[in-house]
Write a protein that holds these residues in place. Structure first.
Motif, mmCIF file in Angstrom:
data_model
loop_
_atom_site.group_PDB
_atom_site.id
_atom_site.type_symbol
_atom_site.label_atom_id
_atom_site.label_comp_id
_atom_site.label_asym_id
_atom_site.label_seq_id
_atom_site.Cartn_x
_atom_site.Cartn_y
_atom_site.Cartn_z
ATOM 1 N N LEU A 290 0.953 -1.090 0.044
ATOM 2 C CA LEU A 290 -0.106 0.092 -0.218
ATOM 3 C C LEU A 290 0.789 1.324 0.173
ATOM 4 O O LEU A 290 0.433 2.154 -0.682
ATOM 5 N N ASP A 293 2.397 1.941 -3.175
ATOM 6 C CA ASP A 293 1.167 1.823 -4.437
ATOM 7 C C ASP A 293 1.376 0.735 -5.292
ATOM 8 O O ASP A 293 1.363 0.654 -6.505
ATOM 9 N N PRO A 296 -2.799 -2.658 -6.968
ATOM 10 C CA PRO A 296 -3.815 -1.998 -7.920
ATOM 11 C C PRO A 296 -5.030 -1.693 -7.174
ATOM 12 O O PRO A 296 -5.620 -2.422 -6.080
ATOM 13 N N GLU A 297 -5.637 -0.605 -7.618
ATOM 14 C CA GLU A 297 -6.670 0.025 -6.894
ATOM 15 C C GLU A 297 -7.898 -0.954 -6.430
ATOM 16 O O GLU A 297 -8.565 -0.884 -5.258
ATOM 17 N N GLU A 298 -8.094 -1.893 -7.462
ATOM 18 C CA GLU A 298 -9.331 -2.829 -7.320
ATOM 19 C C GLU A 298 -9.123 -3.994 -6.482
ATOM 20 O O GLU A 298 -10.031 -4.449 -5.774
ATOM 21 N N LYS A 300 -7.256 -3.285 -3.510
ATOM 22 C CA LYS A 300 -6.958 -2.655 -2.228
ATOM 23 C C LYS A 300 -8.205 -3.130 -1.152
ATOM 24 O O LYS A 300 -7.636 -3.636 0.060
#
Ligand SMILES: Nc1ncnc2c1ncn2[C@@H]1O[C@H](COP(=O)(O)OP(=O)(O)OP(=O)(O)O)[C@@H](O)[C@H]1O
Ligand SMILES: [Mg+2]
Length: 492
Positions: A290, A293, A296-298, A300
């Motif tokens: 995290l 980064d 990937p956003e999906e 998280k």
């Protein structure tokens, strides 16, 4: 002073005192006996003297006096045996004396004699009589040795007619006494030597046993608890050695217990660290992802869910351990009461139905309408819940049966499944903390830590109950739990 010498001295003193007392008594008794024998003999002589020489009138039956010739004959005969006599008239006057010496009869003695009593004298000093001094002036001034005497009265028709004082030399008796004393001295020296040797062996037998104990103590201080003290007997020392043996045994036990505790502590630290490492590593990895980064956003949301799961698992691990320690160290109180266990089973089966469904399992409850059970309600639920949860966890597309019944002294519950089962080796270890029969079957969905059954076992123990397990590898497992009723429960 060494104990052996002290003991020896004690024994020796006792033996020696006994010898001295016996010796003195012996001398006393034999001396007395010698005198008594002499007196009896003298008395007999005296009686025959009077018998031989007594003269009385045939017609008037009157006592006339003593005939001198038989007296003289007897005097000569007795003189050879060192026996001398003096005859007194009824007026206490010397009427005949076999020697120039004669003892004087005191007034007190004369009184006794008149009453018919015989007087015995151990030692009497003879004095020269007037008549004898005339007849043998050569011996004047010479003291006669002391005599032991018998003074005996003789009566004729109830009237005192004569008194005979007859005596033998004391030195003759003393000579015998001396001989006995000499023999006793030899016996005394010999028995002193024997008692010395005897007291040594007696003392040695005691100190030898104490020595054995000393050596054993020494061994124990050096960590060798395997000491065998075979001290026979029924005295205090053998009792002490028995207690000593017991003490060595319990010392060994506590030493082993300390080792076991240490081993357990070490294992616990290693296991706890191991259990915590996996979730902590996962959390750390996800946090790093995290931070940089890298996730990937999906994904998280999924990562956060994973972290939450692992955190929960860590919390449970810590709580379970605290729970276990609390139970182990008796730091928690049970509030036992009587409740209907059948209802609890029904509730639990309802609660766990969803979980069972997920695994394709079916839960069957086979219990009477009412089964009154005596236990701490929350802890009872914890026990059954854990076992049923395990059953669901290790059973796929099978059946889990919760059976409950009243037994003679309490309530019994059987939780059986048709799951993967366990080998005998695995069954043996399931009560151990952190034990998981097969790590490869670990199902993180339940976040298991291997503490569940360890706590269950302790809780059942605390209720005075019993828990058993039978399992067949590949076929299924059955847990049998028994809770005693109020009358049969031990109250702690
Ligand atoms: N019904 C069962 N069938 C097969 N194996 C079982 C069953 N119940 C327990 N076991 C074995 O015993 C082990 C110990 O069980 P326990 O409940 O103590 O720990 P856990 O279930 O692994 O973890 P926790 O209960 O602490 O979450 C389990 O890991 C499992 O291997
Ligand atoms: Mg479990």
């Amino acid at each position: 002073m060494k104990l052996i010498y002290k003991q020896m001295l004690g024994f020796f003193a006792v033996i020696l005192t006994c010898i001295v007392i016996v010796g003195l008594l012996f001398i006393n008794v034999t001396t007395r006996m010698l005198y008594t024998n002499t007196w009896t003999q003298l008395q007999n002589y005296s009686d025959s003297l009077i018998e031989d020489s007594m003269r009385y009138d045939e017609n008037t039956k009157q006592f006339e006096g003593l005939t001198t010739i038989p007296l003289q004959n007897n005097a000569r005969l007795l003189a050879r045996q060192n026996v001398h006599f003096t005859i007194y008239s009824k007026e206490n006057k010397i009427s005949y004396s076999s020697s120039e010496f004669a003892t004087q009869v005191s007034k007190a003695d004369w009184k006794k004699l008149k009453q018919g009593k015989t007087v015995h004298k151990m030692m009497a000093t003879a004095v020269k009589t007037d008549t004898s001094s005339k007849s043998s002036s050569k011996k004047a001034g010479v003291n006669r040795p002391q005599m032991t005497e018998v003074v005996r009265p003789y009566f004729y028709k109830g009237k005192l007619v004569a008194v005979v004082s007859i005596g033998a030399y004391v030195s003759d008796i003393q000579g015998n006494v001396k001989q006995i004393q000499n023999n006793l001295w030899i016996a005394f020296v010999v028995s002193t030597l024997i008692s010395l040797i005897l007291s040594y062996f007696l003392a040695r037998s005691t100190t030898k046993r104490i020595d054995k104990m000393r050596i054993a103590t020494h061994q124990i201080t050096h960590g060798n608890y395997d000491v065998k003290l075979d001290l026979r007997g029924r005295d205090e020392i053998s009792e002490l050695s028995n207690d000593f043996g017991k003490m060595a045994g319990s010392l060994q036990e506590s030493q082993e217990e300390i080792k076991r505790q240490e081993e357990r502590r070490r294992k616990f630290m290693a296991d706890a660290a191991h259990e915590m490492r996996t979730p902590l590593t996962t959390i750390n990895g996800l946090l790093e992802g995290l931070e940089y980064d890298a996730i990937p956003e999906e994904d998280k949301a999924q990562s956060i869910k994973l972290m939450q799961n692992d955190t929960k698992r860590l919390i449970r691990l810590v709580n379970d351990n605290l729970d276990y320690e609390k139970i182990r160290t008796n730091q928690f109180t049970m509030e036992r009461k009587v409740f209907n266990a059948a209802e609890v089973l029904a509730n639990l089966s309802e609660q766990l139905n969803k979980k069972a469904d997920n695994q394709g399992d079916k839960i069957i409850v086979d219990a009477p309408d009412s089964l009154m059970t005596y236990a701490d309600y929350d802890r009872f639920v914890q026990v059954i819940f854990n076992i049923v949860q395990n059953a669901i966890q290790f059973t796929k597309d099978g059946t889990i049966t919760l059976k409950a019944e009243k037994v003679e002294t309490g309530s019994q519950f059987e939780i059986s499944d048709t799951g993967i089962g366990m080998t005998d080796e695995q069954v043996k270890n399931i009560w151990e903390r952190f034990y998981k029969a097969d790590r490869s079957r670990m199902n993180t969905e339940y976040g298991e830590s291997g503490l569940g059954l360890a706590i269950v076992h302790q809780l059942v123990d605390l209720h005075g109950g019993k828990i058993d397990v039978t399992s067949e590898y590949g076929k299924g497992t059955k847990f049998t739990i028994y809770f005693p009723d109020r009358e049969h429960a031990k109250h702690s």
